[in-house]
Write a protein that holds these residues in place. Structure first.
Motif, short mmCIF file in Angstrom:
data_model
loop_
_atom_site.label_atom_id
_atom_site.label_comp_id
_atom_site.label_asym_id
_atom_site.label_seq_id
_atom_site.Cartn_x
_atom_site.Cartn_y
_atom_site.Cartn_z
N VAL A 213 68.23 -83.38 28.64
CA VAL A 213 69.07 -84.58 28.69
C VAL A 213 70.34 -84.19 29.45
CG1 VAL A 213 70.35 -86.29 27.37
CG2 VAL A 213 68.15 -85.44 26.51
N ASP A 214 70.47 -84.67 30.66
CA ASP A 214 71.59 -84.31 31.51
C ASP A 214 72.92 -84.75 30.91
OD1 ASP A 214 69.96 -83.14 33.41
OD2 ASP A 214 69.78 -84.98 34.60
N GLY A 215 73.87 -83.83 30.91
CA GLY A 215 75.21 -84.13 30.43
C GLY A 215 75.40 -83.99 28.94
N ALA A 216 74.32 -83.80 28.19
CA ALA A 216 74.43 -83.67 26.74
C ALA A 216 74.70 -82.22 26.35
CB ALA A 216 73.15 -84.16 26.06
N GLY A 217 75.33 -82.05 25.20
CA GLY A 217 75.56 -80.74 24.64
C GLY A 217 74.54 -80.41 23.58
N HIS A 218 75.02 -79.96 22.42
CA HIS A 218 74.13 -79.46 21.37
C HIS A 218 73.47 -80.57 20.56
CE1 HIS A 218 72.55 -76.40 18.73
NE2 HIS A 218 73.21 -76.86 17.68
N SER A 219 73.96 -81.79 20.65
CA SER A 219 73.43 -82.88 19.82
C SER A 219 73.10 -84.11 20.64
CB SER A 219 74.44 -83.24 18.71
OG SER A 219 74.70 -82.14 17.87
N PRO A 220 72.12 -84.03 21.54
CA PRO A 220 71.81 -85.19 22.40
C PRO A 220 71.36 -86.42 21.64
CG PRO A 220 70.12 -83.48 22.60
CD PRO A 220 71.25 -82.88 21.84
N ALA A 221 70.76 -86.24 20.48
CA ALA A 221 70.35 -87.40 19.68
C ALA A 221 71.55 -88.24 19.26
CB ALA A 221 69.57 -86.95 18.45
N LEU A 222 72.71 -87.59 19.10
CA LEU A 222 73.94 -88.27 18.71
C LEU A 222 74.68 -88.81 19.92
CD1 LEU A 222 76.30 -88.98 16.77
CD2 LEU A 222 77.03 -86.59 16.96
N THR A 223 74.82 -88.00 20.96
CA THR A 223 75.67 -88.38 22.09
C THR A 223 74.95 -89.16 23.18
OG1 THR A 223 75.25 -86.26 23.22
CG2 THR A 223 77.12 -86.36 21.69
N HIS A 224 73.63 -88.97 23.30
CA HIS A 224 72.83 -89.63 24.33
C HIS A 224 71.56 -90.22 23.71
CE1 HIS A 224 75.50 -87.02 26.61
NE2 HIS A 224 75.13 -87.60 27.74
N PRO A 225 71.72 -91.16 22.76
CA PRO A 225 70.54 -91.64 22.02
C PRO A 225 69.51 -92.35 22.88
CG PRO A 225 72.47 -93.00 21.55
CD PRO A 225 72.96 -91.79 22.28
#
Length: 268
Positions: free
Chosen positions: A233-245
């Motif tokens: 997931v481009d641009g996401a950190g450790h928690s893509p489910a939270l930041t890039h749902p």
């Protein structure tokens, strides 16, 4: 908040109900079930996304007794029993993935597939263990002061705005300490057992994750027979489910629909 009693512990659970295939997700360290709220909405109604708070996190309390990720995996299976769920897609972020892998080892017949996000099968590296031990000792001594929780929130969450939201929660409720930390830093290495897990497994990570390097996820890719290539997931950190749902939901949906290609040859 609905709670389900599992082995004497009242687990806080979010279960929308419905007829969709069950996707059971566990959160990362320091977070809670609400990290999946937008992801669950994006996956509904085709999927019934059930999330829960582990001991000492969110709305699940703890008496301070020690536990391991194997214990949490057994608890997750008991949660499935309590909810009448025979089989499910099982997954999570970071420590949620630690739990999911052990759930698949304990009861492979109950796990249809795995969704593994920014996680690993290795024990904590020695240098990381030293750093985390120092950090959590400081939090125990000083409490959730900004000098400690602001950088930690940015590392765990990976988005400055949302990290600020979680840092505010920690100021109010504190960071999980004691048994949750001991579980995290003393976890065992299960890389040598990954070949036992034969169900399909989605590997997904944020491109900017600094907590678990891609090389550690490559071990999952190379040792899980049914894994995908690592999806990013481009641009996401450790928690893509939270930041890039939305982006995370799109990848999970493609995986569960069988639309991701077979993985390529070994990376390492």
């Amino acid at each position: 908040m609905p709670k389900v009693t599992v082995d004497g512990l009242e687990l806080a659970v979010l279960d929308p109900g419905g007829d969709g295939a069950v996707v059971l997700l566990a959160h990362g360290f320091g977070l809670d079930k609400t990290m999946f709220a937008d992801l669950a909405t994006a996956l509904a109604p085709r999927y019934r996304v059930i999330t829960w708070d582990s001991a000492g996190h969110g709305d699940t309390t703890s008496d301070g007794s020690p536990y391991t990720y194997w214990d949490l995996a057994r608890g997750q299976l008991q949660l499935m029993d309590a909810l009448g769920v025979e089989r499910a897609v099982v997954g999570g972020v970071s420590q949620g993935g630690f739990i999911a892998l052990r759930t698949a080892l304990l009861a492979p017949e109950r796990v249809t597939s795995l969704v593994l996000m920014d996680t690993e099968a290795s024990a904590l590296a020695a240098d990381d263990r030293a750093q985390y031990t120092q950090l959590f000792a400081a939090l125990t001594a000083s409490g959730p002061i900004d000098d400690l929780i602001v950088p930690l929130s940015r590392q765990i969450v990976g988005d400055e705005r949302l990290a600020a939201v979680w840092a505010a929660r920690w100021r109010e409720r504190g960071v999980p300490l004691g048994a949750p930390v001991d579980c995290l830093i003393t976890r065992d290495d299960i890389v040598d057992r990954l070949a036992e897990i034969t169900c399909p497994a989605l590997l997904l990570r944020g491109s900017e994750d600094v907590s678990i390097p891609v090389e550690r996820m490559a071990l999952l890719r190379d040792h899980l027979p049914g894994s995908t290539d690592i999806q990013t997931v481009d641009g996401a950190g450790h928690s893509p489910a939270l930041t890039h749902p939305a982006a995370t939901a799109a990848i999970i949906s493609a995986f569960l629909a069988g639309e991701l290609p077979a993985k390529s040859q070994r990376m390492v």
